[in-house]
Design a protein around this motif. Structure first.
Motif, short mmCIF file in Angstrom:
data_model
loop_
_atom_site.label_atom_id
_atom_site.label_comp_id
_atom_site.label_asym_id
_atom_site.label_seq_id
_atom_site.Cartn_x
_atom_site.Cartn_y
_atom_site.Cartn_z
N ALA A 155 0.83 -1.20 0.00
CA ALA A 155 0.00 0.00 0.00
C ALA A 155 0.86 1.25 0.00
CB ALA A 155 -0.92 -0.01 1.23
N ARG A 156 0.33 2.29 -0.62
CA ARG A 156 0.99 3.59 -0.63
C ARG A 156 0.29 4.50 0.36
NH1 ARG A 156 0.36 5.60 -6.46
NH2 ARG A 156 1.46 7.38 -5.57
N LEU A 157 1.06 5.22 1.14
CA LEU A 157 0.51 6.12 2.15
C LEU A 157 0.75 7.56 1.74
CD1 LEU A 157 1.67 4.29 5.39
CD2 LEU A 157 -0.58 4.19 4.33
N ARG A 158 -0.19 8.41 2.09
CA ARG A 158 -0.09 9.84 1.80
C ARG A 158 -0.08 10.61 3.11
NH1 ARG A 158 -4.52 11.72 -2.11
NH2 ARG A 158 -3.09 10.67 -3.55
N VAL A 159 0.92 11.44 3.29
CA VAL A 159 1.05 12.26 4.49
C VAL A 159 0.92 13.71 4.09
CG1 VAL A 159 2.51 12.86 6.46
CG2 VAL A 159 2.61 10.57 5.52
N GLN A 160 0.00 14.44 4.70
CA GLN A 160 -0.20 15.84 4.37
C GLN A 160 -0.63 16.60 5.61
OE1 GLN A 160 -3.88 14.77 1.84
NE2 GLN A 160 -4.22 16.89 2.44
N LEU A 161 -0.36 17.89 5.58
CA LEU A 161 -0.81 18.76 6.65
C LEU A 161 -2.31 18.98 6.52
CD1 LEU A 161 2.03 21.42 6.61
CD2 LEU A 161 1.71 19.64 8.31
N ASN A 162 -2.97 19.14 7.65
CA ASN A 162 -4.40 19.43 7.65
C ASN A 162 -4.61 20.86 7.16
OD1 ASN A 162 -7.10 19.70 8.10
ND2 ASN A 162 -7.04 19.24 10.28
N PRO A 163 -5.22 21.05 6.00
CA PRO A 163 -5.35 22.42 5.47
C PRO A 163 -6.25 23.31 6.32
CG PRO A 163 -6.63 20.88 4.15
CD PRO A 163 -5.83 20.04 5.11
N ASP A 164 -7.06 22.72 7.21
CA ASP A 164 -7.98 23.53 8.02
C ASP A 164 -7.31 24.18 9.22
OD1 ASP A 164 -10.10 22.95 6.37
OD2 ASP A 164 -10.58 21.10 7.44
N VAL A 165 -6.07 23.84 9.52
CA VAL A 165 -5.40 24.43 10.67
C VAL A 165 -4.25 25.33 10.26
CG1 VAL A 165 -6.01 22.47 12.12
CG2 VAL A 165 -3.81 22.48 10.97
N LEU A 166 -4.03 25.48 8.97
CA LEU A 166 -2.91 26.30 8.49
C LEU A 166 -3.36 27.75 8.36
CD1 LEU A 166 -1.60 23.90 5.73
CD2 LEU A 166 -0.76 24.15 8.05
N PRO A 167 -2.71 28.70 9.02
CA PRO A 167 -3.14 30.10 8.96
C PRO A 167 -2.94 30.71 7.58
CG PRO A 167 -1.69 29.69 10.84
CD PRO A 167 -1.60 28.49 9.95
N ARG A 168 -3.92 31.46 7.10
CA ARG A 168 -3.80 32.20 5.85
C ARG A 168 -3.27 33.59 6.16
NH1 ARG A 168 -9.17 29.90 5.25
NH2 ARG A 168 -9.20 28.29 3.64
N LEU A 169 -1.99 33.76 6.11
CA LEU A 169 -1.35 35.02 6.48
C LEU A 169 -0.47 35.52 5.34
CD1 LEU A 169 -0.28 34.33 10.18
CD2 LEU A 169 -2.27 35.60 9.38
N ARG A 170 -0.38 36.83 5.22
CA ARG A 170 0.54 37.46 4.27
C ARG A 170 0.81 38.88 4.73
NH1 ARG A 170 -1.87 38.47 -1.52
NH2 ARG A 170 0.05 39.72 -1.57
N VAL A 171 1.84 39.49 4.18
CA VAL A 171 2.16 40.89 4.49
C VAL A 171 1.22 41.79 3.70
CG1 VAL A 171 3.93 42.66 4.34
CG2 VAL A 171 4.56 40.35 5.01
N HIS A 172 0.71 42.81 4.37
CA HIS A 172 -0.22 43.75 3.73
C HIS A 172 0.55 44.57 2.69
CE1 HIS A 172 -3.43 46.61 3.16
NE2 HIS A 172 -4.19 46.00 4.06
N ASP A 173 0.25 44.36 1.43
CA ASP A 173 1.00 45.00 0.36
C ASP A 173 0.87 46.52 0.39
OD1 ASP A 173 1.83 42.54 -0.55
OD2 ASP A 173 0.16 42.33 -1.97
N ALA A 174 -0.33 47.02 0.65
CA ALA A 174 -0.54 48.48 0.61
C ALA A 174 0.27 49.17 1.70
CB ALA A 174 -2.03 48.77 0.76
N TYR A 175 0.23 48.62 2.92
CA TYR A 175 0.97 49.24 4.01
C TYR A 175 2.48 49.12 3.80
CZ TYR A 175 -3.43 49.51 6.59
OH TYR A 175 -4.71 49.80 6.99
N ALA A 176 2.93 47.97 3.32
CA ALA A 176 4.37 47.79 3.09
C ALA A 176 4.85 48.73 1.99
CB ALA A 176 4.66 46.34 2.72
N GLY A 177 4.05 48.90 0.94
CA GLY A 177 4.44 49.82 -0.14
C GLY A 177 4.46 51.25 0.33
N ALA A 178 3.48 51.65 1.16
CA ALA A 178 3.46 53.02 1.67
C ALA A 178 4.66 53.28 2.57
CB ALA A 178 2.16 53.26 2.42
#
Length: 509
Positions: free
Chosen positions: A317-340
């Motif tokens: 059998a082949r096994l698949r290991v992956q992170l739970n996508p429901d617990v990963l934070p959706r974060l990024r740097v605010h482009d508008a504030y960083a550009g300003a």
């Protein structure tokens, strides 16, 4: 004493703020990380929640090719050829490992999930029921009883007395305080009113003990069992003789019932041993905690950090290991504030630049946290692959040092990663620490995992002759017959960890 100046060169280890934050985030549980993310979003204006399409650009998860074992590469090549067309579509996000230890890594397909607790969506796009919402919206024992009490036509005084008794029940459905104590709390200095309250409570208690679930309102375990037996005796087709024997047994000391002292109970109840055994057999089917099914189970909800599943048909059998996508934070740097900030340099520019750097550090450290969890989980699945195929009996010994040496990390890092982190598998959800266990020697010179030995003990007890249960010494001898060196005290420790009663309490009826 003469004063002077001197120079001295030395080296010392200092933890930078970024490294301190990385270590702290690594040891946080999923719930604690969610709270940390919410707090950082409120404190740092340069952080924002990212849209799904922007996640691939902001985040990247380091992946490592996992080669199959040297002895299995030829066998793996055949399976890899058959799946070449499918695997090419996943080449950017998946690392395939065919063969007897195959692991297929799918971190997140470029998505880093959400900062909220796990939530699944139905196939038609509508939000499904959240497990925490379902657990939090359950009906309590008091609510269930109050709803039944509304159907009773009672005088206001009796209705108030019944309400007091319902609110005085503990979570198991027992009435811990006596009626006299409840009356004294309401009328401490009025003897006449005290007697009236005791009378009202006595009537209300009879009404309470006739509500569902059967046995609620009991003041002791014996009374709880007697209430259930009396209700069972009134049912059509009930064994009246067994119910009468069980009632007689419940009027005796509960210690005799716990020890299953059939001979002594037969003498006290003036019954034959066969009748006592039939009564005990009926008692063990009763519910000693009537309020058990109304208990709040929200605190027992576990959101897994890693998901392990089968990657498709095949042998092995082949096994698949992956992170739970429901617990990963959706974060990024605010482009508008960083550009300003980059375009304008004015008062407070240095402080804002530090906040921007903190936001970048936070995103990087979260990415590194989940990357480390994925690496450690992959190494665990690789080493414990037989567990996922054959179960607990195939668990192999594993210590933190082995994973640390393989990944080039410190043991303390592995300990932080495996604490309060969970893996959802086809066999259930386990803490990552579950896959680690000490080794017991075998006659062949190999080692057996303590987890596998515990599973074997559970299996031996399940298959024992209930009339002659296995003692710890006998279990130790049986393990030695199978080549596992396990002392009697070790067997007793594992048995207690498995919550298996001693042999004298497991003796059959």
């Amino acid at each position: 004493m003469k004063q002077g100046l001197s120079l001295r060169v030395s080296q010392h280890l200092a933890l930078t703020p970024q490294l301190q934050q990385s270590i702290r985030l690594l040891q946080l549980s999923t719930l604690e990380l969610s709270q940390e993310v919410e707090q950082m979003l409120g404190d740092n204006p340069f952080l924002e929640l990212a849209a799904d399409e922007a996640l691939r650009e902001e985040f990247g998860i380091a992946q490592a090719d996992i080669p199959p074992p040297e002895s299995e590469r030829e066998e793996a090549a055949e399976g890899a050829t058959e799946a070449a067309d499918t695997d090419s579509l996943l080449a950017d996000a998946v690392t395939d490992w065919e063969g007897d230890g195959s692991v297929e890594l799918m971190p997140d397909d470029g998505e880093w999930g959400g900062e909220a607790p796990a939530r699944r969506k139905e196939a038609d796009g509508e939000d499904g029921a959240d497990a925490i919402d379902l657990a939090g919206g359950h009906e309590t024992l008091q609510d269930h009883l109050h709803r039944q009490a509304l159907a009773l036509r009672l005088a206001p005084e009796d209705q108030a007395a019944l309400r007091v008794l319902i609110e005085s029940l503990d979570e198991d459905g027992y009435l811990e305080d006596t009626l006299e104590e409840l009356a004294a709390a309401l009328a401490p200095d009025e003897p006449e009113q005290h007697e009236e309250l005791v009378h009202r409570f006595t009537v209300a208690l009879r009404l309470l003990q006739h509500l569902e679930p059967v046995g609620v309102g009991a003041r002791s375990l014996a009374e709880c069992l007697q209430l259930q037996l009396q209700a069972l005796r009134e049912e059509e087709g009930a064994d009246a003789a067994a119910c009468d024997a069980a009632l007689a047994i419940c009027r005796q000391s509960m210690d005799l019932l716990a020890r299953r002292d059939v001979r002594r109970l037969a003498q006290l109840c003036r019954l034959s041993e066969s009748e006592v055994k039939a009564g005990i057999a009926l008692i063990v089917r009763l519910e000693p905690k009537p309020g058990r099914r109304f208990a709040n189970v929200e605190r027992n909800i576990v959101v897994p950090d890693v998901l392990v599943s089968s990657a498709g048909p095949g042998n092995p059998a082949r096994l698949r290991v992956q992170l739970n996508p429901d617990v990963l934070p959706r974060l990024r740097v605010h482009d508008a504030y960083a550009g300003a900030l980059k375009a304008h340099r004015g008062e407070g520019h240095h402080a804002l630049q530090q906040r921007l750097q903190e936001a970048r550090w936070f995103i990087k450290n979260i990415q590194q946290r989940f990357d480390t969890i994925l690496r450690v989980s992959t190494a665990i699945v690789e080493r414990q692959r037989n567990f996922f195929v054959h179960g607990e009996l195939a668990m192999r010994p594993l210590v933190l040092r082995e994973i640390a040496d393989e990944l080039g990390l410190h043991e303390s890092t592995i300990s932080r990663v495996t604490t309060a982190k969970y893996m959802a598998t086809p066999l259930g959800t386990f803490e990552l620490k579950y896959f680690f266990g000490s080794a017991l020697g075998t006659e062949t010179g190999g080692n057996a995992s303590s987890t596998a030995v515990r599973a074997l003990i559970r299996q031996l007890v399940a298959a024992e002759d209930t009339a002659r249960p296995l003692s710890d010494s006998r279990i130790s001898d049986m393990l030695k017959e199978q080549g596992i060196e396990c002392a009697r005290r070790t067997v007793a420790k594992y048995r207690e960890a498995l919550r298996i009663a001693p042999a004298n309490l497991r003796k059959a009826l």
